[in-house]
Design a protein around this motif. Structure first.
Motif: not given
Ligand code: BJW
Ligand code: ZN
Length: 242
Positions: A98-100, A32, A20-21, A211, A186-187, A183
């Protein structure tokens, strides 16, 4: 909206990984980074999210993180976070990567979250690396310090810094092992996280992107689902598990 392949695989196969992003928390009101309303449109990442920026102007960086902590402490997890927490109950082996840094997956009840970029609620000493929680440091100070005298910083991963080794190792393991890789929000621009869906695909997983818009990996994945994760993920749970 969902292919039969995805529904059957999620229902019957053993191992799923989800990356996740920031988009997953956007519906909760957390800004974001990229895109027209993204943080990096107004702020410079090298000034706020690098050790060089911190050493040059730690007060500015602390001010920014206090502002972001304030935002995060006033938001709730959304149906997307909750759906991901429920998936853990349905799927025999479920990895949430997660990147969060916003802690919202933990708040939503996910039990085993791999936080690739750290957690904004923690701090660490730049000298002795001691970890401080949300409450056990002097939050009123413009420049909080450790008992050893070193400056405290948020325990997040800035540009040019290594990701926590064990967590990254687990994320690579899960991406190689999984049958389905999601995915989400997330960009897919920041490495090494952006290479996880590619690794999953190259290792044989069915890779799905969820997305609002297309990303650099859209042409490479097996299925692209366009829309808001807070709507799509609960619908996916209904479609697979009723
Ligand atoms: C929705 C939605 C809704 C909106 N529903 N979707 C190889 C090539 C080139 C460069 C590098 C490379 N390897 C390493 C680098 C350097 C660098 C990097 O990747 N740079 C690129 C940007 C060019 N990487 C690093 O430095 C990393 N370290 C590293 O690799 O160490 C080894 C090394 C060191 C030195 C040299 C070489 C190697 C560390 C990266 C750390 C990133 N840190 C940040 C800040 C964290 C702390 C904080 O929050 O304060 O992490 S930057 C920021 O970007 C944050 C995020 O986690 C990360 C990813 O962003 P994300 O989550 O994808 O968000 P957005 O905003 O980009 O996208 C949101 C998406 O959601 C959009 O697509 C929307 O459409 C979508 N969306 N609403 C569904 N409702
Ligand atoms: Zn210290």
């Amino acid at each position: 909206m969902f292919s039969k392949t995805l529904i059957e695989k999620l229902k019957n196969l053993q191992c799923t990984a989800a990356l996740t992003g920031a988009g997953v928390s956007a519906e909760s009101g957390v800004p974001t980074f990229r895109g027209k309303d993204g943080i990096w449109k107004k702020m410079k990442p090298q000034e706020l999210a690098s050790i060089e920026g911190f050493m040059k102007n730690p007060e500015l960086v602390w001010e920014w993180y206090k502002m972001r902590r304030e935002i995060i402490s006033n938001v709730e997890c959304n149906p997307g976070h909750k759906a991901l927490a429920r998936m853990e109950d349905f799927i025999p082996e479920f990895w949430l990567i997660t990147q969060n840094v916003d802690d919202l997956h933990n708040k939503a009840g996910s039990r085993n979250v791999l936080e690739l970029h750290g957690n904004i609620l923690r701090n660490k000493c730049i000298k002795c690396q001691k970890i401080y929680t949300e409450t056990d440091f002097d939050a009123s100070s413009a420049l909080p310090r450790c008992s050893c005298g070193g400056l405290l910083r948020p325990d997040v991963v800035w540009f040019g810094e290594m990701l926590p080794a064990e967590i990254l190792h687990s994320a690579f393991y899960a991406s190689k092992k999984c049958d389905v890789f999601l995915s989400i929000g997330t960009s897919a621009q920041v490495q090494p996280a952006a290479s996880l869906p590619v690794l999953a695909k190259d290792s044989g997983a069915y890779v799905v992107e969820i997305n609002k818009e297309r990303t650099p990996i859209s042409d490479y994945v097996d299925e692209v689902i366009t829309g808001q994760s807070g709507e799509i993920l609960p619908d996916l749970i209904k479609a697979v598990w009723g």
